[in-house]
Design an enzyme around this catalytic site. Structure first.
Site, PDB file in Angstrom:
ATOM      1  N   GLU A   1       0.697  -1.000   0.023  1.00 24.12           N
ATOM      2  CA  GLU A   1       0.442   0.177   0.017  1.00 24.12           C
ATOM      3  C   GLU A   1       1.146   1.365   0.092  1.00 24.12           C
ATOM      4  O   GLU A   1       0.510   2.314  -0.245  1.00 24.12           O
ATOM      5  CB  GLU A   1      -0.555   0.075   1.108  1.00 24.12           C
ATOM      6  CG  GLU A   1      -2.143   0.376   0.154  1.00 24.12           C
ATOM      7  CD  GLU A   1      -3.544   0.387   2.142  1.00 24.12           C
ATOM      8  OE1 GLU A   1      -4.152  -0.605   1.924  1.00 24.12           O
ATOM      9  OE2 GLU A   1      -3.028   0.504   3.104  1.00 24.12           O
TER      10      GLU A   1
ATOM     11  N   HIS B   1       7.556 -27.005  -0.495  1.00 23.23           N
ATOM     12  CA  HIS B   1       7.706 -27.420  -1.567  1.00 23.23           C
ATOM     13  C   HIS B   1       5.879 -26.999  -2.081  1.00 23.23           C
ATOM     14  O   HIS B   1       5.215 -28.020  -2.945  1.00 23.23           O
ATOM     15  CB  HIS B   1       6.857 -28.955  -0.364  1.00 23.23           C
ATOM     16  CG  HIS B   1       7.613 -29.571   0.471  1.00 23.23           C
ATOM     17  ND1 HIS B   1       8.378 -30.673  -0.015  1.00 23.23           N
ATOM     18  CD2 HIS B   1       8.024 -28.964   1.401  1.00 23.23           C
ATOM     19  CE1 HIS B   1       9.843 -30.636   1.340  1.00 23.23           C
ATOM     20  NE2 HIS B   1       9.372 -29.606   1.730  1.00 23.23           N
TER      21      HIS B   1
ATOM     22  N   LYS C   1     -13.380   0.478  -3.635  1.00 22.20           N
ATOM     23  CA  LYS C   1     -15.043   0.925  -3.147  1.00 22.20           C
ATOM     24  C   LYS C   1     -16.389   1.430  -4.386  1.00 22.20           C
ATOM     25  O   LYS C   1     -17.522   1.282  -4.542  1.00 22.20           O
ATOM     26  CB  LYS C   1     -14.254   1.836  -2.314  1.00 22.20           C
ATOM     27  CG  LYS C   1     -13.331   1.104  -0.658  1.00 22.20           C
ATOM     28  CD  LYS C   1     -13.475   2.625   0.093  1.00 22.20           C
ATOM     29  CE  LYS C   1     -12.277   1.647   1.039  1.00 22.20           C
ATOM     30  NZ  LYS C   1     -12.128   2.862   1.854  1.00 22.20           N
TER      31      LYS C   1
HETATM   32  O1  PA5 Z   1      -3.494   1.797   6.029  1.00 18.82           O
HETATM   33  C1  PA5 Z   1      -4.285   2.001   5.531  1.00 18.82           C
HETATM   34  O2  PA5 Z   1      -4.362   3.363   5.664  1.00 18.82           O
HETATM   35  C2  PA5 Z   1      -5.536   1.501   5.457  1.00 18.82           C
HETATM   36  O3  PA5 Z   1      -5.393  -0.298   5.588  1.00 18.82           O
HETATM   37  C3  PA5 Z   1      -7.023   1.448   6.828  1.00 18.82           C
HETATM   38  O4  PA5 Z   1      -6.549   0.955   7.446  1.00 18.82           O
HETATM   39  C4  PA5 Z   1      -7.756   0.113   5.482  1.00 18.82           C
HETATM   40  O5  PA5 Z   1      -8.374   0.974   4.570  1.00 18.82           O
HETATM   41  C5  PA5 Z   1      -9.400   0.466   7.017  1.00 18.82           C
HETATM   42  O6  PA5 Z   1      -9.385   1.513   7.567  1.00 18.82           O
HETATM   43  P1  PA5 Z   1     -10.636   2.411   8.102  1.00 18.82           P
HETATM   44  O7  PA5 Z   1      -9.780   2.318   9.356  1.00 18.82           O
HETATM   45  O8  PA5 Z   1     -10.531   4.220   8.089  1.00 18.82           O
HETATM   46  O9  PA5 Z   1     -11.722   1.257   8.247  1.00 18.82           O
END
Ligand code: PA5
Length: 429
Positions: free
Chosen positions: A270, A291, A405
């Protein structure tokens, strides 16, 4: 302190790595000034009052619940799950279960079945307070809590970790009187495991969060000036990427690090995978995966490199038993420690993969305990942020996550989400 070393294939020059490394001190200053740079000094600057509140709540949860259901997704669940599992699981009577990290009805049903007849509590974690997966799971478990305990007692069993001043979860928590914990504004989800996001569940699991923070702090101090081993790792992976090695495999010979691998993949994936750039983060647990994926790593397309996470700590007392005769051909291992065999398999795998054309790095911790894991978390956070900045991307945002989303909301018919919100377009194709 975390060590990093690497054995590079021919043609990958040290001086290229040195050159990239040399800019690390300036990059650390840059991230410290970033609106999402709050994690950089966190092991020292964390909110001590909030920390004490976390410990007190953890004590209460351990008394009131046999199960704590942690609801969250991405950075709001991966870190604490990884840490609890890497450190050997829950140490007290309260079991930690996870929900809201997928939309699978099957998974949800399993957790619902587990809480039946048990005393349970909820830790709902969402910075935005609006993420669909945890929001749905929260509804489900909140309803179960209310049915079991009634509105008032249910409210005493809900712990909400969210934005300090806004969002649907924040507003509900204020309205219903849930105990609240804060996701700091200046720390993004995947860098947040050492805040209330991760610490509450970790403390409920009986893990010493003081030691965890102490380990992270020591590592922070070790990396503070020029990024130390983290800068070396970050620079190495960027040079490897420039040479066409665009897949990194994180390898571990301890199955309890399976969830740690997942945390690492989110952190790097990310943070770096954007603007058409990035190293694809993959992972294996060996020797299990020798394996399965082992064949590809040894012999497939040569576009990958490997980073082994290892510990120097020796586990003793689990031996290969002696037996009469040598029917299975294992007499040569009789009386040997199985941990030693595992470590030799690790070494042999590094050697074999290097011969097969894979640059192999090692991230080494002294032991597997709270301090070492706190240090490891900080080491990877710093490595990741440095690596992203060296790559020329913003390692603290995640614009690509919005795309699915939007499409999902269209399909689900969320008000305001385009043409597909017509009922006839909502069937599963
Ligand atoms: O690292 C990040 O910012 C994302 O993975 C969020 O943690 C994830 O999308 C969850 O978001 P939220 O905490 O707003 O529900």
């Amino acid at each position: 302190m975390i060590k990093y070393e690497v054995k590079l294939l021919e043609g990958i020059e040290r001086k290229e790595i040195e050159e990239k490394r040399s800019g690390a001190a300036a990059l650390i200053e840059k991230m410290r000034g970033d609106e999402f740079g709050g994690w950089v000094d966190l092991p020292e600057n964390y909110d001590k009052e909030e920390f004490a509140k976390i410990k007190a709540a953890a004590e209460r949860i351990r008394e009131q619940a046999e199960i704590l259901v942690c609801i969250g997704i991405g950075g709001s669940y991966l870190g604490h799950r990884a840490l609890i599992e890497a450190l050997g699981g829950e140490r007290g009577r309260t079991k930690i279960l996870f929900a809201g990290n997928s939309l699978s009805a099957r998974e949800l049903r399993k957790v619902i079945a587990e809480v039946q007849g048990k005393d349970f509590a909820i830790n709902v974690i969402s910075k935005s307070g609006t993420t669909t997966e945890p929001a749905i799971a929260f509804r489900v478990f909140k309803k179960l809590l209310i049915e079991k305990y009634g509105e008032d007692e249910a409210a005493k069993r809900i712990y909400a970790t969210t934005d300090k001043s806004k969002g649907a979860l924040h507003d509900e928590a204020v309205d219903k009187g849930y105990e609240m914990f804060v996701v700091p504004d200046n720390i993004g989800g995947r860098y947040s495991v050492l805040t209330a996001v991760g610490l509450l569940a970790i403390a409920v699991a009986g893990i010493d969060i003081d030691k965890l923070m102490a380990g992270a702090k020591k590592e922070m101090e070790a990396l503070r000036v020029d990024g130390g081993a983290a800068a070396e790792y970050a620079a190495t992976r960027n040079v490897l990427l420039e040479k066409g090695y665009d897949i990194e495999i994180l390898a571990n010979f301890e199955p309890s690090f399976g969830q740690f691998n997942e945390w690492w993949k989110q952190l790097f994936g990310e943070s770096e995978g954007k603007d058409g750039k990035g190293i694809f983060p993959a992972s294996v647990i060996d020797s299990t995966d020798l394996h399965s994926l082992g064949q590809y790593i040894q012999d497939g397309r040569r576009s990958l490199f490997e980073t082994f996470v290892e510990t120097e700590e020796k586990l003793t007392g689990v031996l290969v038993p002696e037996m009469e005769g040598d029917i299975d051909g294992l007499a040569y291992l009789e009386g040997r420690e199985i941990d030693e065999i595992n470590k030799l398999a690790n070494l042999a795998t590094r050697e074999a993969h290097f011969v097969g054309g894979v640059s192999v790095g090692r991230v080494i911790m002294l032991r597997i305990d709270e301090e070492a894991i706190g240090a490891l978390i900080y080491f990877f956070e710093m490595s990741c942020a440095l690596s992203g900045l060296m790559l020329g991307v913003n390692p603290f945002n995640q614009p690509g996550v919005e795309e699915y989303k939007t499409k999902m909301f269209e399909r689900l018919g969320k008000p305001g989400y385009g043409e597909k919100s017509k009922p006839e377009d909502r069937s599963v194709e």
